[in-house]
Design a protein around this motif. Sequence first.
Motif, short mmCIF file in Angstrom:
data_model
loop_
_atom_site.label_atom_id
_atom_site.label_comp_id
_atom_site.label_asym_id
_atom_site.label_seq_id
_atom_site.Cartn_x
_atom_site.Cartn_y
_atom_site.Cartn_z
N GLN A 164 -0.22 5.13 10.47
CA GLN A 164 -0.92 6.01 11.39
C GLN A 164 -0.64 7.48 11.08
O GLN A 164 -1.54 8.31 11.11
CB GLN A 164 -0.55 5.69 12.85
N VAL A 165 0.60 7.80 10.74
CA VAL A 165 0.97 9.18 10.42
C VAL A 165 0.30 9.63 9.13
O VAL A 165 -0.25 10.73 9.05
CB VAL A 165 2.51 9.32 10.31
N ARG A 166 0.32 8.79 8.10
CA ARG A 166 -0.26 9.15 6.82
C ARG A 166 -1.79 9.15 6.85
O ARG A 166 -2.42 9.75 6.01
CB ARG A 166 0.25 8.20 5.73
N ARG A 167 -2.35 8.45 7.82
CA ARG A 167 -3.79 8.39 7.96
C ARG A 167 -4.32 9.68 8.58
O ARG A 167 -5.47 10.04 8.37
CB ARG A 167 -4.11 7.20 8.86
N SER A 168 -3.50 10.39 9.34
CA SER A 168 -3.94 11.60 10.03
C SER A 168 -4.11 12.78 9.10
O SER A 168 -3.56 12.93 8.10
CB SER A 168 -2.92 12.01 11.08
N GLU A 202 -5.96 10.19 -11.20
CA GLU A 202 -5.25 10.57 -9.98
C GLU A 202 -6.21 10.72 -8.81
O GLU A 202 -5.92 10.29 -7.69
CB GLU A 202 -4.46 11.86 -10.18
N ILE A 203 -7.38 11.29 -9.05
CA ILE A 203 -8.39 11.41 -7.99
C ILE A 203 -8.79 10.02 -7.50
O ILE A 203 -8.88 9.78 -6.29
CB ILE A 203 -9.61 12.21 -8.49
N ASP A 204 -9.04 9.11 -8.42
CA ASP A 204 -9.39 7.73 -8.05
C ASP A 204 -8.27 7.08 -7.25
O ASP A 204 -8.51 6.38 -6.26
CB ASP A 204 -9.69 6.88 -9.29
N PHE A 205 -7.03 7.31 -7.70
CA PHE A 205 -5.88 6.74 -7.01
C PHE A 205 -5.86 7.20 -5.56
O PHE A 205 -5.72 6.39 -4.64
CB PHE A 205 -4.57 7.12 -7.70
N TRP A 206 -5.98 8.51 -5.32
CA TRP A 206 -5.89 9.05 -3.97
C TRP A 206 -7.09 8.66 -3.12
O TRP A 206 -6.95 8.41 -1.92
CB TRP A 206 -5.71 10.57 -4.01
N ARG A 207 -8.26 8.55 -3.73
CA ARG A 207 -9.44 8.11 -2.99
C ARG A 207 -9.24 6.66 -2.53
O ARG A 207 -9.49 6.32 -1.37
CB ARG A 207 -10.68 8.23 -3.87
N VAL A 223 0.84 -1.21 0.00
CA VAL A 223 0.00 0.00 0.00
C VAL A 223 0.87 1.25 0.00
O VAL A 223 0.61 2.19 -0.75
CB VAL A 223 -0.97 0.00 1.20
N LEU A 224 1.90 1.26 0.81
CA LEU A 224 2.77 2.44 0.88
C LEU A 224 3.56 2.65 -0.40
O LEU A 224 3.82 3.78 -0.79
CB LEU A 224 3.71 2.33 2.09
N SER A 225 3.93 1.58 -1.07
CA SER A 225 4.71 1.72 -2.30
C SER A 225 3.84 2.08 -3.49
O SER A 225 4.35 2.45 -4.55
CB SER A 225 5.51 0.46 -2.60
N ALA A 226 2.53 2.03 -3.35
CA ALA A 226 1.63 2.37 -4.46
C ALA A 226 1.78 3.83 -4.86
O ALA A 226 1.44 4.20 -5.99
CB ALA A 226 0.19 2.07 -4.07
N GLN A 227 2.32 4.66 -4.00
CA GLN A 227 2.51 6.06 -4.34
C GLN A 227 3.48 6.23 -5.49
O GLN A 227 3.44 7.21 -6.21
CB GLN A 227 2.99 6.86 -3.12
N GLU A 228 4.34 5.25 -5.70
CA GLU A 228 5.30 5.32 -6.80
C GLU A 228 4.60 5.43 -8.15
O GLU A 228 5.15 5.99 -9.09
CB GLU A 228 6.22 4.10 -6.76
N ALA A 229 3.38 4.92 -8.26
CA ALA A 229 2.63 5.02 -9.52
C ALA A 229 2.38 6.47 -9.87
O ALA A 229 2.46 6.86 -11.04
CB ALA A 229 1.31 4.26 -9.41
N ARG A 239 -6.38 5.10 -2.20
CA ARG A 239 -5.27 5.07 -1.25
C ARG A 239 -5.76 5.45 0.15
O ARG A 239 -5.40 4.82 1.14
CB ARG A 239 -4.16 6.01 -1.70
N CYS A 240 -6.61 6.46 0.22
CA CYS A 240 -7.18 6.88 1.51
C CYS A 240 -7.98 5.73 2.12
O CYS A 240 -7.85 5.45 3.32
CB CYS A 240 -8.05 8.11 1.31
N ASP A 241 -8.80 5.08 1.31
CA ASP A 241 -9.58 3.94 1.79
C ASP A 241 -8.67 2.82 2.30
O ASP A 241 -8.92 2.24 3.37
CB ASP A 241 -10.50 3.39 0.70
N ASP A 242 -7.61 2.52 1.54
CA ASP A 242 -6.68 1.47 1.93
C ASP A 242 -5.98 1.80 3.25
O ASP A 242 -5.91 0.96 4.15
CB ASP A 242 -5.61 1.24 0.86
N LEU A 243 -5.47 3.02 3.36
CA LEU A 243 -4.76 3.42 4.58
C LEU A 243 -5.69 3.44 5.78
O LEU A 243 -5.32 3.01 6.87
CB LEU A 243 -4.11 4.80 4.39
#
Length: 83
Positions: free
Chosen positions: A79-83, A30-35, A12-18, A37-41
């Motif tokens: 936890q940090v990225r979720r905040s 990109e909006i779908d990606f971040w949405r 999940v954390l490495s998915a940002q490389e995309a 990612r937020c759900d995953d985190l």
Amino acid sequence: AVVHWTRQIKDVLSAQEAVETGEISGPLDEIDFWRNRCDDLSGIGFQLDKAGVKHIQSILELSKSSYIGPFLKLAKLIQVRRS
């Protein structure tokens, strides 16, 4: 179990490389990606807060498992990225 969790968190954390490598083709992607990612985190963060996970974590800490360090580091990142 912790090895599996650690791999999932890394995925999940490495998915940002995309995003960073330009694999996303447009703004809607990109909006779908971040949405997603937020759900995953958020999902992982909620799982990390569960009593069963905390219990396993404490057992591994008491036994000084070599797996607990990397797991705790990744859990903290979630936890940090979720905040």
